[in-house]
Structures are given as C-alpha cells and as structure tokens.
Design an enzyme around this catalytic site. Structure first.
Site, PDB file in Angstrom:
ATOM      1  N   SER A 159       0.838  -1.194   0.000  1.00  0.00           N
ATOM      2  CA  SER A 159       0.000   0.000   0.000  1.00  0.00           C
ATOM      3  C   SER A 159       0.874   1.245   0.000  1.00  0.00           C
ATOM      4  CB  SER A 159      -0.911   0.019   1.235  1.00  0.00           C
ATOM      5  OG  SER A 159      -0.143   0.276   2.404  1.00  0.00           O
ATOM      6  N   LYS A 160       0.237   2.366  -0.262  1.00  0.00           N
ATOM      7  CA  LYS A 160       0.951   3.645  -0.257  1.00  0.00           C
ATOM      8  C   LYS A 160       1.531   3.922   1.136  1.00  0.00           C
ATOM      9  CE  LYS A 160       0.276   8.581  -1.021  1.00  0.00           C
ATOM     10  NZ  LYS A 160       0.667   8.944   0.349  1.00  0.00           N
ATOM     11  N   ARG A 161       0.829   3.484   2.166  1.00  0.00           N
ATOM     12  CA  ARG A 161       1.321   3.703   3.537  1.00  0.00           C
ATOM     13  C   ARG A 161       2.664   3.037   3.756  1.00  0.00           C
ATOM     14  NH1 ARG A 161      -4.071   2.874   4.301  1.00  0.00           N
ATOM     15  NH2 ARG A 161      -3.787   0.663   4.751  1.00  0.00           N
TER      16      ARG A 161
ATOM     17  N   SER B 185       2.360  12.850  -3.528  1.00  0.00           N
ATOM     18  CA  SER B 185       2.963  11.533  -3.313  1.00  0.00           C
ATOM     19  C   SER B 185       4.176  11.381  -4.214  1.00  0.00           C
ATOM     20  CB  SER B 185       1.948  10.417  -3.612  1.00  0.00           C
ATOM     21  OG  SER B 185       0.807  10.557  -2.796  1.00  0.00           O
TER      22      SER B 185
END
Length: 499
Positions: A255-257, A280
C-alpha cells in the site's frame, strides 16, 4: 491484449507491472496492445488521472498500439463514450431472460443486510426483492416511466460448475451457488459496471488474452458466464491472474502507507491529488531510471529460470514466459529496486549522466563546464545509487573546503604534516607543462621515496588539504581536475589553518 486502468487517481506500481506483463506477452507473440480507459464509475473520476497514466507509460517506454490518445479502428476507447453500445447488450440480456431489472433502493438493501446474516442478492433471495421477477411488466414499465432509478442484475442460476482455465493458476473450478447476481448496469448514470463493460469491450475489440491482477480472480467465473450468456464462448480470451505485490515487511498487500513509512515510491510519477492537495512521491522524481524500474518490476512475481538479473526491455520480451509467473504473492523488495538503479547508473556512460547531474551543480552555484561535470561523474558515479546523491560527495571539486573535518584532522594531520605539505606544494609547483596525472604522479612518488616518508601519511594529509575530509577518488585524479593553481591554493590554505 489490453490494459484498462480507471482514471481514479495515480497509477499504482502494481498496475504498472500488470501493463508491463501485457506488453511483454503481446510483443513476444506478435500481438497488439490496446489502451482503454475504464471510466464507468463517474463518482470516482479524478481530473488529470488519465494524462498522468499516459505520461507514466511514456516515461517507462511501454508503448501501446491503439487506444485512448493512440487512435485505432475499434474505438471509442473510453467506456463513458460507449453508452449506446453497452445499452444494446443490456437489452439483449434482458430480452433473453439472462438478466433482470431491480428497483431496490440502497436503504432497502441495507435493511435486508441488517435483517439477514450474510445476505447475498442471488437465486435464493431475488424473489424476495423488488425487481422485474417479482413485479408485473406494467409495474416495471410504470416505475421506469416515473423516473425510478434501477439497476440491471445478471441472473445466475444455481448448480453450475464454472471452469476458469488460467495461464498461471491452471484450472480453477467454481460453483455458481456462491456467486451473487452482480449489477451490470445502472440507470442513474446510464453506464455499465466493470463486469459488463469489459466483457463487451474485450469481445468487440477481439481481445484474445487478459493479464490482470489477482484481485480480479473472483470475477473471472462471472465473466465466463457472461460470455456463455452472449454465446461468445468460442472467442472468450485466455485469463492470467498475476500474484499480488506484498508489503516489504509483515503481511498483506503493498500500500501507499508502506511507501510513506519506509521511504520509497509506489507510483511511477509524482502525484498531486487535486482533491486533497497531497503530494505523493514518484519513481521518476526520486531519481530512478525508467529502465531500472521496468527491470525491477519484471522480476516481481516472474523469474527467467536463469541467474540473469539485468534485462533490457527487448531482452525481457524474448525471455518472458508467463508460465514462470508465481502463484504466490511477491514481496516488494524496494531495496532491490535501489540496487537495480545503481546497476543501471554504472552501465550508463559519464556523458549520459553528466546532463542529469549538471542541474545539481548549477543549482548549488558552481560555475562548471559540461566537460568538468562529465569528468567528475566519471570519477564518482560508481559510489552512488542515484544521480542526486552525487553532489554531497562531489562538491569539493567545485568549491574549496572552508573547514576541515575534526575527526579526519585528528587522525590524519600529524605534527610534521604542515612541513611535509609545504614541501609537497613546492614539488607540485615545479611540475612543468600540463598538470596531468601522468605529469604529477612520478615526480611526487619519487620525492616521497627520496625523503623516506610513508606514502599513506602524505596522501591522507594531501586529501585533507584538497577535500576537507577523508573521501574522494585517487589524489592525482583530484589534483589534475583542480589544476595546479587551485591545488596549490588549497594546500597553502590548509597549512595556514591547520598549522
């Protein structure tokens, strides 16, 4: 083949890998690759996302043969522009009794889910709901005439076995009993859902193979049934469902996290979210070479069966074998991505890297020629993973040290260093002609030997004088680059400051 992203935001790196595998498979088999846009979910549309996706592939060098922005004779290639086409096939399913109209409101459905544990709109519950199977034709016609919003659901019968012949996973058999009556069309925006739109588009665009992510595997049985419902079994494409990209640490999908936490991008390009304003990071802006990103992604979930790790795009096309794709998820080893970038940096010539490094030199106020920038890159590029990392290591080539590293001084500057460096300055001043490595080195080495000095002591002190700390390439490389006047200036200043 086709790649069909939704313009709902930045393109995730997992989508890039899917597109890459489609590209490799199509090129290897002399096929065509179509670029479609799945914009049937109008509520999730994000301005700028489509162009972002296209720019990502331009940067990566993944080329499409037809589609949005590429042209072709099977368009339009945006699903939102194909409403009349889909409506025709919705009517076909309704007329043949393979689908039905449902008027259940979101509130009614929510109430049903609350009342019935694990409620599913399917063959066992559809006759309890408000749809064209339980209402008369007149009632249905009146509701539609009154502007009542509705959906069209696919009518899945129980007791069928559905075979999905997957190129990666082999035969997958599913019982129709576990499937719900999926929504195929929504009157609210006069658009089909993903399920119907993709089947119709794939059929009309003569798609023969579909490579997509593992998350779409549960929808494969439904798509098989839709092909049967339309009588298109003979033209149904072969499916291949890729394994998920997994977190670098722990369990679950990437995930982006994970990228935010560990400091690596999960998008090909930097993304500015127009809704939240959040920025981002992207692989391009982080200094990765597109070839390195492609090579890195190609080996996440696929292996060539050899020890080879570095592949050009053409080499990947020749080597790619979809049967060698893993069924298990691929851990996203972002550190391996950094390694790939380092290897590609090493492969590039100083002349290729210099124009990329020049803006850093100029941005830090240094006045240097392209030849000087190229010479520095030649000496230093093997020490970094990214071009952006060069400046902290190379600034001394362009600016003399204003201070001297305390630890290095304590270790390298001895009681007689000032005297020895003063002598070295005199020796270097006597070098005639060009101040090249070949001109300096024999003279200095002979002088060191004649004086009985230790080579390491002399060179470490010499480095401290020119660089300000204990780093950099060979000393004669540095002095030759600086030239006689600057070398002597730095030597004499260090002698004065360090004493």
């Amino acid at each position: 083949m086709r790649f069909a992203p939704s313009p709902t935001g930045a393109l995730h790196i997992g989508g890039v890998r899917t597109a890459l595998y489609n590209y490799l498979f199509a090129r290897q088999h002399g096929g065509q690759l179509i670029f479609r846009i799945e914009d049937t979910d109008s509520n999730r549309f994000v301005p700028g996302a489509e162009e972002y996706i296209l720019e990502s592939f331009r940067w990566l060098g993944i080329k499409f043969d037809e589609g949005v922005s590429f042209g072709g004779d099977k368009g339009p290639y945006r699903q939102s522009e194909r409403r009349p086409i889909y409506r025709q096939y919705v009517e076909q399913l309704l007329d043949s009794g393979k689908a039905y109209i449902a008027f259940d409101t979101p509130q009614e459905l929510e109430a049903k889910r609350a009342a019935v544990p694990n409620f599913q709109y399917d063959a066992t519950t559809r006759l309890q709901m408000r749809n064209s199977l339980t209402l008369s034709k007149d009632e249905v016609d009146q509701l539609i005439a009154d502007g009542q919003q509705y959906v069209v659901r696919f009518k899945i019968e129980r007791g069928e076995e559905i075979l999905v012949d997957d190129l990666i996973r082999g035969e997958v058999r599913i019982k129709s009993d576990i499937l719900d009556d999926k929504v195929l069309y929504k009157s609210a925006d006069d658009l089909p859902t993903y399920h119907l739109a993709n089947i119709v588009d794939d059929h009309l665009m003569e798609i023969t193979h579909v490579i997509r992510g593992e998350e779409w595997l549960p929808s494969a049985p439904l798509h098989v049934l839709l092909y049967r419902a339309f009588g298109w079994q003979d033209t149904m494409p072969r499916f291949a469902h890729l394994p998920l990209l997994l977190k670098p640490e722990g369990k679950g999908k990437l995930s982006k996290r994970d990228g935010d936490r560990l400091g690596f991008p999960v998008f090909p390009l930097e993304w500015h979210d127009p809704k939240t304003g959040e920025v981002s990071s992207g692989y391009r802006e982080s200094g990765y070479f597109p070839e390195a990103v492609v090579n890195f992604l190609a080996l996440l979930g696929w292996n060539p069966g050899t020890e080879q790790e570095l592949f050009s795009l053409d080499e990947l096309v020749k080597a790619f074998d979809i049967s060698r794709c893993s069924k298990a998820g691929a851990k996203y080893d972002y550190k391996k991505g950094i390694w790939f970038n380092h290897e590609y940096l090493l492969r590039k010539s100083p002349e290729e890297i210099a124009p990329l490094f020049a803006p850093f030199v100029l941005g830090n106020g240094a006045n240097a020629t392209m030849q000087q920038v190229t010479d520095v890159v030649r000496m230093m590029k093997d020490r970094v993973n990214f071009v952006s990392e060069l400046w902290p290591l190379c600034s001394f080539f362009f600016f003399p040290p204003m201070e001297y590293d305390e630890k290095t001084v304590k270790k390298r500057w001895k009681d007689d260093s000032a005297q020895v460096m003063s002598q070295l300055a005199d020796v270097l001043e006597g070098v005639e002609g060009d101040f090249t490595i070949e001109a300096q080195e024999p003279i200095v080495m002979q002088w060191i030997e004649s004086q009985g000095y230790k080579l390491g002591d002399v060179m470490n002190a010499f480095r401290l004088c020119l660089v300000g700390e204990g780093k950099g390439p060979g000393m004669f490389d540095i002095s030759a680059f600086l030239g006689k006047d600057e070398t002597l200036r730095r030597l004499r200043r260090a002698i004065e400051v360090l004493g």
